[in-house]
Enzyme design. Structure first.
Site, PDB file in Angstrom:
ATOM      1  N   VAL A 141       0.915  -1.119  -0.033  1.00 22.28           N
ATOM      2  CA  VAL A 141      -0.115  -0.002   0.183  1.00 22.28           C
ATOM      3  C   VAL A 141       0.803   1.290  -0.038  1.00 22.28           C
ATOM      4  O   VAL A 141       1.746   1.246   0.824  1.00 22.28           O
ATOM      5  CB  VAL A 141      -0.728  -0.044   1.259  1.00 22.28           C
ATOM      6  CG1 VAL A 141      -1.615   1.292   1.332  1.00 22.28           C
ATOM      7  CG2 VAL A 141      -1.866  -1.183   1.105  1.00 22.28           C
ATOM      8  N   ASP A 290     -12.552 -10.488   8.366  1.00 25.88           N
ATOM      9  CA  ASP A 290     -10.979 -10.426   8.630  1.00 25.88           C
ATOM     10  C   ASP A 290     -10.824  -9.216   9.543  1.00 25.88           C
ATOM     11  O   ASP A 290      -9.819  -8.390   9.384  1.00 25.88           O
ATOM     12  CB  ASP A 290     -10.279 -10.072   7.311  1.00 25.88           C
ATOM     13  CG  ASP A 290      -8.723 -10.345   7.333  1.00 25.88           C
ATOM     14  OD1 ASP A 290      -8.441 -11.067   8.451  1.00 25.88           O
ATOM     15  OD2 ASP A 290      -7.986 -10.169   6.648  1.00 25.88           O
TER      16      ASP A 290
END
Length: 553
Positions: A141, A290
């Protein structure tokens, strides 16, 4: 079978890692290396380990998985969620696995992003940080800023990750088959099924457009909520290998000290997390599966922010209802109803003895309920239930595994924030309200309202539809009557033909008998034989003629 050189080298590396962590018994348990097991007696390392206090076996497995790399780390993380299969010490140890991977060069990241966009980064972004914000096993990212000034994160898949996953998944299947074949203790963990489940999960995370779609759905479900915020997806620049989302700012939920300094109520955060989970499961039927602390942040006003939507779950309406009824029945200690629900839902085979299943559930549940409610772990309770149900051939469905995993995460997070969190008390009113909405008068009225639109649309057509139904019924009756008449006619013709054939046969036999008496003796056969044949033919012929005459009469 010819094994590629790359896989051979990878196998050698894996074996060396296993040896380094004292897991050589896994190697020498296979049929290939078992004849060489005696060589262990000549290894100084083997005797050194015997004298030295060894690290617990589950810890050695965890350390080996960390050394083997990101794909094996994620596999261990998934395996840790299968608490219906694993002993507690294994599950707890594997849950400690951390998905920390060194970043790949920013030049490569730029190249991958530009290839996905089909144009230079500078034509889309005014700013792009070469230093990654986060780096994991599947993607990396970076931060940036669009031309209109909006701050974004750019998530890009690791180069060659699909090839690495293909290679390591093939090796995992090889190991799973060996373990299944040669280890009775490990066979009950169903290693081949677990690898297959992991394969579906890991390949699902390779499509960032799919993750973006999950994020968009969650954002719609929680739009304008004061409890949860989902970042916006910028679809113009999202591709299967690149995802662009709104950049969020918040405090990591695990940083309890900072949250307290900001004056945020820990009790509010704990209870809000539980409410968010149950709302996603029962109201939306679409839950973020998650939700570990690394994917959750908190705004200064106490609102949660979620990120990383590669894994989501959903239940069928039947599963939702059965799950809610199960939980409420457990709360009331109605174990008979719990057993019946498991059979009704098809979670256990139809032939299961309800009374035996009820007794097994009671054995697991009663010790838990002896504790104060605040000390009862909801997630571990589901784990025990699944472990018990597996003895009755219950096949744990993937959506229930995701639910159990998420509940364990949420409960663990809630207890970390607010140790006195009573998940049962927080969840029970929510489930009771949901059940009333589903099966009470309001639910009936809501269904009538939802179905009234399509019904009203066809209401003007009802007279014509009724006329057509009656017309079709009359036509069907006429066709049935004609078919019956035709069937009767065919049966009559068949009887007439049988009568005619029988009469002709009888007449022929009588004629043959007459000719034998007149011409047969001496000319064709002996007189005695001719008389016997003639008499036999005459009797049979007369019998046939009598039968046909009786049928015709």
């Amino acid at each position: 079978m010819i094994v590629p050189i790359s896989q051979t080298l990878r196998l050698i590396h894996i074996n060396l890692v296993l040896l380094r962590h004292g897991l050589d018994e896994l190697i020498f348990a296979t049929h290939l290396f078992r004849p060489l097991r005696f060589l262990l007696w000549f290894s100084p390392l083997y005797w050194w380990r015997k004298r030295k206090r060894m690290t617990p076996y589950p810890a050695r497995v965890r350390e080996a998985l960390e050394d083997l790399g990101p794909i094996f780390i994620k596999f261990g993380q998934l395996l840790s969620t299968r608490r219906d299969l694993l002993p507690d010490d294994w599950a707890e140890e594997l849950a400690r696995l951390q998905d920390r991977v060194p970043p790949f060069p920013s030049e490569i990241a730029r190249g991958l992003i530009e290839k996905a966009w089909g144009q230079p980064i500078d034509s889309v972004l005014d700013d792009f940080s070469d230093i990654p914000l986060a780096s994991a096993s599947i993607a990396q990212v970076h931060t940036g800023r669009l031309k209109d000034g909006r701050s974004v994160i750019v998530k890009v898949l690791r180069p060659g990750i699909a090839r690495i996953i293909d290679r390591d998944i093939a090796l995992m299947y090889t190991f799973a088959r060996l373990v299944h074949r040669y280890s009775k203790e490990a066979r009950r963990l169903r290693p081949i099924e677990v690898v297959a489940e992991y394969e579906k999960t890991i390949y699902g995370e390779l499509d960032l457009q799919r993750e973006a779609a999950n994020a968009s759905q969650l954002r719609r479900n929680w739009m304008h909520s004061s409890a949860l915020y989902i970042p916006d997806v910028y679809w113009d620049w999202t591709r299967p290998t690149v995802m662009v989302m709104e950049r969020i700012y918040g405090t990591p939920v695990s940083d309890v000290g900072t949250l307290k300094q900001q004056g945020i109520s820990m009790r509010l955060l704990g209870e809000r997390g539980v409410e968010i989970f149950f709302t996603q499961v029962f109201r939306d039927n679409f839950f973020h599966a998650d939700m570990h602390p690394g994917n959750i942040f908190v705004e200064s006003n106490g609102r949660y922010i979620s990120v990383d939507f590669g894994i989501v779950g959903s239940l069928t309406e039947e599963d939702q209802r059965y799950l809610a009824e199960n939980l409420l029945a457990f709360f009331e200690r109605n174990y008979r109803r719990v057993a019946e629900l498991h059979v009704e839902s098809g979670w256990v085979p139809r032939g299961t003895r309800v009374d035996e299943f009820e007794a097994a559930i009671r054995t697991v549940s009663e010790p838990i309920f002896e504790k104060p409610l605040a000390e009862i772990s909801f997630g571990h309770f589901l784990v025990r239930l699944f472990q018990t149900a597996r003895r009755f051939n219950m096949e744990i469905q993937p959506q229930l595994v995701l639910l159990e995993k998420t509940l364990l995460n949420i409960e663990g997070l809630g207890r970390q924030l607010y140790p006195e969190l009573d998940l049962w008390t927080t969840a029970k009113p929510f489930m009771e309200r949901w059940m009333k909405e589903r099966i009470g008068p309001r639910a009936l009225l809501r269904r009538v309202r939802s179905n009234f639109g399509p019904f009203a649309e066809h209401l003007p057509d009802l007279p014509m539809l009724a006329y057509r139904v009656l017309e079709n019924m009359e036509s069907a009756q006429q066709e049935a009557r004609a078919m019956r008449e035709e069937q009767a006619r065919l049966q009559r013709e068949l009887r007439e033909r049988r009568t005619l054939v029988g009469a002709i046969g009888g007449a022929v036999l009588i004629i043959c008998a007459t000719l034998l008496l007149l011409l047969g003796p001496g000319a064709l056969v002996e007189p005695l034989i001719a008389q016997i044949l003639a008499a036999t033919a005459f009797v049979i012929g007369a019998f046939l003629l009598a039968q046909q005459w009786r049928a015709a009469g």
